[in-house]
Enzyme design. Structure first.
Site, PDB file in Angstrom:
ATOM      1  N   ILE A  12      -2.408   3.580   7.909  1.00 50.48           N
ATOM      2  CA  ILE A  12      -0.964   3.855   7.860  1.00 50.48           C
ATOM      3  C   ILE A  12      -0.588   4.886   8.925  1.00 50.48           C
ATOM      4  CG2 ILE A  12       0.961   4.534   6.360  1.00 50.48           C
ATOM      5  CD1 ILE A  12      -0.851   3.734   3.949  1.00 50.48           C
ATOM      6  N   ASP A  58     -11.491  18.457  10.685  1.00 52.91           N
ATOM      7  CA  ASP A  58     -11.426  18.208   9.246  1.00 52.91           C
ATOM      8  C   ASP A  58     -10.374  19.117   8.623  1.00 52.91           C
ATOM      9  OD1 ASP A  58     -12.231  18.289   6.359  1.00 52.91           O
ATOM     10  OD2 ASP A  58     -13.837  17.005   7.129  1.00 52.91           O
ATOM     11  N   SER A 124       1.185   7.908  -4.066  1.00 54.53           N
ATOM     12  CA  SER A 124       0.932   6.502  -4.376  1.00 54.53           C
ATOM     13  C   SER A 124       1.634   6.123  -5.672  1.00 54.53           C
ATOM     14  CB  SER A 124      -0.578   6.313  -4.539  1.00 54.53           C
ATOM     15  OG  SER A 124      -0.855   5.077  -5.129  1.00 54.53           O
ATOM     16  N   TYR A 149      -9.223   9.048  -7.906  1.00 57.34           N
ATOM     17  CA  TYR A 149      -8.363   8.995  -6.711  1.00 57.34           C
ATOM     18  C   TYR A 149      -6.901   9.226  -7.105  1.00 57.34           C
ATOM     19  CZ  TYR A 149      -5.294   6.814  -3.292  1.00 57.34           C
ATOM     20  OH  TYR A 149      -4.248   6.558  -2.442  1.00 57.34           O
ATOM     21  N   LYS A 153      -3.814  12.363  -6.366  1.00 56.27           N
ATOM     22  CA  LYS A 153      -2.417  12.229  -5.904  1.00 56.27           C
ATOM     23  C   LYS A 153      -1.480  12.952  -6.875  1.00 56.27           C
ATOM     24  CE  LYS A 153      -3.334   9.911  -2.229  1.00 56.27           C
ATOM     25  NZ  LYS A 153      -3.229  10.566  -0.924  1.00 56.27           N
ATOM     26  N   TYR A 177       3.846   5.292  -2.149  1.00 56.32           N
ATOM     27  CA  TYR A 177       3.741   3.961  -1.552  1.00 56.32           C
ATOM     28  C   TYR A 177       3.408   2.951  -2.624  1.00 56.32           C
ATOM     29  CZ  TYR A 177       2.188   6.876   2.456  1.00 56.32           C
ATOM     30  OH  TYR A 177       2.013   7.823   3.415  1.00 56.32           O
ATOM     31  N   ASP A 295      -6.275  -2.335 -14.067  1.00 57.79           N
ATOM     32  CA  ASP A 295      -5.131  -3.053 -13.492  1.00 57.79           C
ATOM     33  C   ASP A 295      -4.004  -3.205 -14.509  1.00 57.79           C
ATOM     34  OD1 ASP A 295      -6.141  -3.406 -10.990  1.00 57.79           O
ATOM     35  OD2 ASP A 295      -6.505  -5.564 -11.163  1.00 57.79           O
TER      36      ASP A 295
HETATM   37  P1  NAD Z   1      -7.209   5.430   5.940  1.00 63.99           P
HETATM   38  O1  NAD Z   1      -8.528   5.720   5.329  1.00 63.99           O
HETATM   39  O2  NAD Z   1      -7.106   4.284   6.877  1.00 63.99           O
HETATM   40  O3  NAD Z   1      -6.660   6.737   6.676  1.00 63.99           O
HETATM   41  C1  NAD Z   1      -6.965   8.039   6.229  1.00 63.99           C
HETATM   42  C2  NAD Z   1      -7.468   8.811   7.443  1.00 63.99           C
HETATM   43  O4  NAD Z   1      -7.769  10.152   7.028  1.00 63.99           O
HETATM   44  C3  NAD Z   1      -8.744   8.221   8.033  1.00 63.99           C
HETATM   45  O5  NAD Z   1      -8.560   8.044   9.423  1.00 63.99           O
HETATM   46  C4  NAD Z   1      -9.829   9.277   7.732  1.00 63.99           C
HETATM   47  O6  NAD Z   1     -10.795   9.328   8.749  1.00 63.99           O
HETATM   48  C5  NAD Z   1      -8.992  10.548   7.653  1.00 63.99           C
HETATM   49  N1  NAD Z   1      -9.562  11.610   6.809  1.00 63.99           N
HETATM   50  C6  NAD Z   1     -10.034  11.512   5.555  1.00 63.99           C
HETATM   51  N2  NAD Z   1     -10.450  12.714   5.123  1.00 63.99           N
HETATM   52  C7  NAD Z   1     -10.211  13.600   6.131  1.00 63.99           C
HETATM   53  C8  NAD Z   1     -10.423  14.996   6.287  1.00 63.99           C
HETATM   54  N3  NAD Z   1     -11.002  15.721   5.326  1.00 63.99           N
HETATM   55  N4  NAD Z   1     -10.050  15.590   7.449  1.00 63.99           N
HETATM   56  C9  NAD Z   1      -9.486  14.850   8.442  1.00 63.99           C
HETATM   57  N5  NAD Z   1      -9.277  13.519   8.346  1.00 63.99           N
HETATM   58  C10 NAD Z   1      -9.631  12.907   7.207  1.00 63.99           C
HETATM   59  O7  NAD Z   1      -6.163   5.259   4.738  1.00 63.99           O
HETATM   60  P2  NAD Z   1      -4.652   4.759   4.759  1.00 63.99           P
HETATM   61  O8  NAD Z   1      -4.612   3.466   4.040  1.00 63.99           O
HETATM   62  O9  NAD Z   1      -4.088   4.863   6.108  1.00 63.99           O
HETATM   63  O10 NAD Z   1      -4.004   5.843   3.789  1.00 63.99           O
HETATM   64  C11 NAD Z   1      -3.328   6.976   4.284  1.00 63.99           C
HETATM   65  C12 NAD Z   1      -2.831   7.803   3.112  1.00 63.99           C
HETATM   66  O11 NAD Z   1      -2.000   7.002   2.274  1.00 63.99           O
HETATM   67  C13 NAD Z   1      -3.943   8.331   2.193  1.00 63.99           C
HETATM   68  O12 NAD Z   1      -3.565   9.609   1.744  1.00 63.99           O
HETATM   69  C14 NAD Z   1      -3.942   7.336   1.047  1.00 63.99           C
HETATM   70  O13 NAD Z   1      -4.440   7.908  -0.135  1.00 63.99           O
HETATM   71  C15 NAD Z   1      -2.453   7.045   0.941  1.00 63.99           C
HETATM   72  N6  NAD Z   1      -2.152   5.760   0.300  1.00 63.99           N
HETATM   73  C16 NAD Z   1      -2.689   4.620   0.814  1.00 63.99           C
HETATM   74  C17 NAD Z   1      -2.423   3.399   0.199  1.00 63.99           C
HETATM   75  C18 NAD Z   1      -3.011   2.116   0.730  1.00 63.99           C
HETATM   76  O14 NAD Z   1      -2.985   1.116   0.031  1.00 63.99           O
HETATM   77  N7  NAD Z   1      -3.518   2.073   1.959  1.00 63.99           N
HETATM   78  C19 NAD Z   1      -1.599   3.358  -0.932  1.00 63.99           C
HETATM   79  C20 NAD Z   1      -1.049   4.548  -1.416  1.00 63.99           C
HETATM   80  C21 NAD Z   1      -1.340   5.749  -0.788  1.00 63.99           C
HETATM   81  C1  UD1 Z   2      -5.127  -0.566  -5.889  1.00 67.02           C
HETATM   82  C2  UD1 Z   2      -5.504   0.647  -6.691  1.00 67.02           C
HETATM   83  C3  UD1 Z   2      -4.453   1.734  -6.475  1.00 67.02           C
HETATM   84  C4  UD1 Z   2      -4.299   2.041  -4.990  1.00 67.02           C
HETATM   85  C5  UD1 Z   2      -3.970   0.742  -4.254  1.00 67.02           C
HETATM   86  C6  UD1 Z   2      -3.901   0.934  -2.755  1.00 67.02           C
HETATM   87  C7  UD1 Z   2      -6.792  -0.112  -8.598  1.00 67.02           C
HETATM   88  C8  UD1 Z   2      -6.806  -0.312 -10.082  1.00 67.02           C
HETATM   89  N1  UD1 Z   2      -5.637   0.305  -8.084  1.00 67.02           N
HETATM   90  O1  UD1 Z   2      -3.854  -1.034  -6.329  1.00 67.02           O
HETATM   91  O2  UD1 Z   2      -4.835   2.903  -7.173  1.00 67.02           O
HETATM   92  O3  UD1 Z   2      -3.267   2.976  -4.781  1.00 67.02           O
HETATM   93  O4  UD1 Z   2      -4.987  -0.237  -4.525  1.00 67.02           O
HETATM   94  O5  UD1 Z   2      -5.137   1.250  -2.235  1.00 67.02           O
HETATM   95  O6  UD1 Z   2      -7.790  -0.322  -7.927  1.00 67.02           O
HETATM   96  N2  UD1 Z   2      -6.761  -8.670  -6.838  1.00 67.02           N
HETATM   97  C9  UD1 Z   2      -7.504  -9.819  -7.038  1.00 67.02           C
HETATM   98  N3  UD1 Z   2      -8.660  -9.969  -6.329  1.00 67.02           N
HETATM   99  C10 UD1 Z   2      -9.117  -9.046  -5.436  1.00 67.02           C
HETATM  100  C11 UD1 Z   2      -8.343  -7.867  -5.242  1.00 67.02           C
HETATM  101  C12 UD1 Z   2      -7.183  -7.712  -5.962  1.00 67.02           C
HETATM  102  O7  UD1 Z   2      -7.130 -10.693  -7.838  1.00 67.02           O
HETATM  103  O8  UD1 Z   2     -10.184  -9.241  -4.835  1.00 67.02           O
HETATM  104  C13 UD1 Z   2      -5.490  -8.511  -7.561  1.00 67.02           C
HETATM  105  C14 UD1 Z   2      -5.429  -7.307  -8.457  1.00 67.02           C
HETATM  106  O9  UD1 Z   2      -5.901  -7.610  -9.735  1.00 67.02           O
HETATM  107  C15 UD1 Z   2      -3.939  -6.974  -8.414  1.00 67.02           C
HETATM  108  C16 UD1 Z   2      -3.498  -7.412  -7.017  1.00 67.02           C
HETATM  109  O10 UD1 Z   2      -4.484  -8.345  -6.580  1.00 67.02           O
HETATM  110  O11 UD1 Z   2      -3.237  -7.744  -9.350  1.00 67.02           O
HETATM  111  C17 UD1 Z   2      -3.414  -6.272  -6.006  1.00 67.02           C
HETATM  112  O12 UD1 Z   2      -4.654  -5.566  -6.017  1.00 67.02           O
HETATM  113  P1  UD1 Z   2      -4.974  -4.413  -4.929  1.00 67.02           P
HETATM  114  O13 UD1 Z   2      -4.657  -4.911  -3.582  1.00 67.02           O
HETATM  115  O14 UD1 Z   2      -6.367  -3.962  -5.193  1.00 67.02           O
HETATM  116  O15 UD1 Z   2      -3.926  -3.280  -5.270  1.00 67.02           O
HETATM  117  P2  UD1 Z   2      -3.615  -2.522  -6.648  1.00 67.02           P
HETATM  118  O16 UD1 Z   2      -4.532  -2.926  -7.730  1.00 67.02           O
HETATM  119  O17 UD1 Z   2      -2.163  -2.682  -6.920  1.00 67.02           O
END
Ligand code: NAD
Ligand code: UD1
Length: 336
Positions: A12, A58, A124, A149, A153, A177, A295
């Protein structure tokens, strides 16, 4: 003035950096590359058409943070850096608490010492837990996180609210998000999970490309239209644009606000499979399995507050999310 993006080499963060490059802000990225790669930053520069400054460091190192703040005139921080794998967080809770909570506290201490009191934080929708009914609204009571995790948050949200209560000069935006998917239109940057993906869209993309045999659909007995889980998938470029809007709000003046970043529309697992098949022209074989622990049946946002107060709206639909995921996956089969 500069904007510091922690975790800016990640999924992101890299998309947000590209969107921010369209603004006048100078961009500084700090990342320890624990879940990312320098190559993503090269591509961000290529897409943004200008340079950025990178520190391999870091957030848990106060010394590194002090140096970054001393060397730059940083006006605000967008804080993405965190560990994010739900399953791993059960196995290594201390790593998650240290990195996500401890690291954030150290970052906030360094910001305070440098006189920088503006932050946008990646939260999240997981903080809503399983007790609330969709559409989820920011003023609902938080649920019980189902994994460490998610707990990190919830704690960081509380820490930021306590910080604001102690000093109303802070300007804080907590962004919840929903399910970020998709990739930049160019196919140059995208999500590059290490190992077998946990999340639905990258898993489907790897099935489509032939790296995985079939999708396990977790549960077909949910009380939803087709029995499979419903989520609010949001295109990562829309999400990135939401950060630019939240940043402008944070720069405009003090406050502490929470915003859902979602589309407000839920899609089932089978709807995502069908949309991906259409976008890729490939069949996605799947088999039904038991529900995945933790889930919920459905989870989608009420994005009204972000629409009204940030003037932001997600505009990309499921078809575009699948097309862009597919372009990224098919052009970068092994990630960066
Ligand atoms: P990502 O792992 O691709 O990016 C996170 C980055 O942080 C990575 O580049 C990693 O190297 C860096 N990082 C981790 N720990 C660190 C540290 N101690 N010091 C410096 N850098 C560090 O993940 P993302 O999907 O881009 O997520 C970004 C943020 O959004 C995170 O906080 C994640 O929890 C949050 N978030 C993500 C999702 C999702 O589905 N991707 C959903 C909800 C919230
Ligand atoms: C998951 C995490 C959530 C996190 C988010 C983004 C869990 C319980 N929740 O959300 O905490 O913030 O990812 O990283 O892990 N599914 C399948 N097959 C798969 C994968 C997923 O059927 O192989 C289904 C799941 O049951 C769900 C949907 O697809 O209904 C979305 O799943 P996923 O992409 O993992 O996201 P979340 O579960 O919403």
């Amino acid at each position: 003035m500069a904007i510091l993006i922690t975790g800016g080499a990640g999924y992101i963060g890299s998309h947000t950096a590209v969107e921010l490059m369209k603004t006048k802000h100078e961009i500084i990225i700090l990342d320890n590359l624990s879940n990312s790669n320098r190559e993503s930053l090269e591509r961000v520069k290529e897409l943004g058409g200008r340079d950025l400054k990178f520190y391999e460091a870091d957030i848990r190192s106060r010394q590194s943070l002090d140096l970054v703040f001393a060397e730059n005139n940083i006006e605000a921080v967008i804080h993405f850096a965190a560990l994010k794998a739900v399953g791993e967080s059960h196995e290594k809770p201390l790593d998650y608490y240290e990195n996500n909570i401890g690291g954030t506290v150290i970052l906030l201490q360094a910001m305070k010492a440098a006189g920088c009191k503006k932050i946008v934080f990646s939260s999240s929708a997981t903080v809503y837990g399983s007790e609330n009914t969709s559409p989820l609204k920011e003023n609902m009571p938080l649920g019980r996180a189902t994994n460490p995790y998610g707990t990190t948050k919830m704690y960081v949200e509380q820490i930021l609210q306590d910080l604001y209560a102690s000093d109303e000069d802070w300007s804080i935006s907590l962004l919840r998000y929903f399910n970020p998917v998709g990739a930049h239109k160019s196919g140059r940057i995208g999500e590059a999970p290490s190992g077998v993906p946990n999340n639905l869209m990258p898993y489907i993309a790897q099935v489509a490309v032939g790296k995985l045999d079939f999708l396990r659909v977790y549960g077909n007995d949910y009380p939803t239209d087709d029995g499979t889980g419903v989520r609010d998938y949001i295109h990562v470029v829309d999400l990135a644009a939401g950060h630019v809007s939240a940043l402008e709000k944070v720069l405009a003046g003090p406050g502490c606000d929470i915003y859902n970043l979602g589309t407000g529309k839920g899609s089932s697992v089978l709807e995502v499979v069908a949309a991906f098949e259409k976008a890729s022209g490939r069949a996605i074989p799947y088999k039904f399995f038991d529900r995945r622990p933790g889930d919920v049946a459905e989870n989608f946002a009420d994005p009204g507050k972000a629409n009204d107060e940030l003037g932001w709206r997600a505009v990309r639909g499921l078809e575009e999310m699948c097309e862009d995921s597919w372009r990224w996956q098919s052009q970068n089969q092994d990630g960066y």
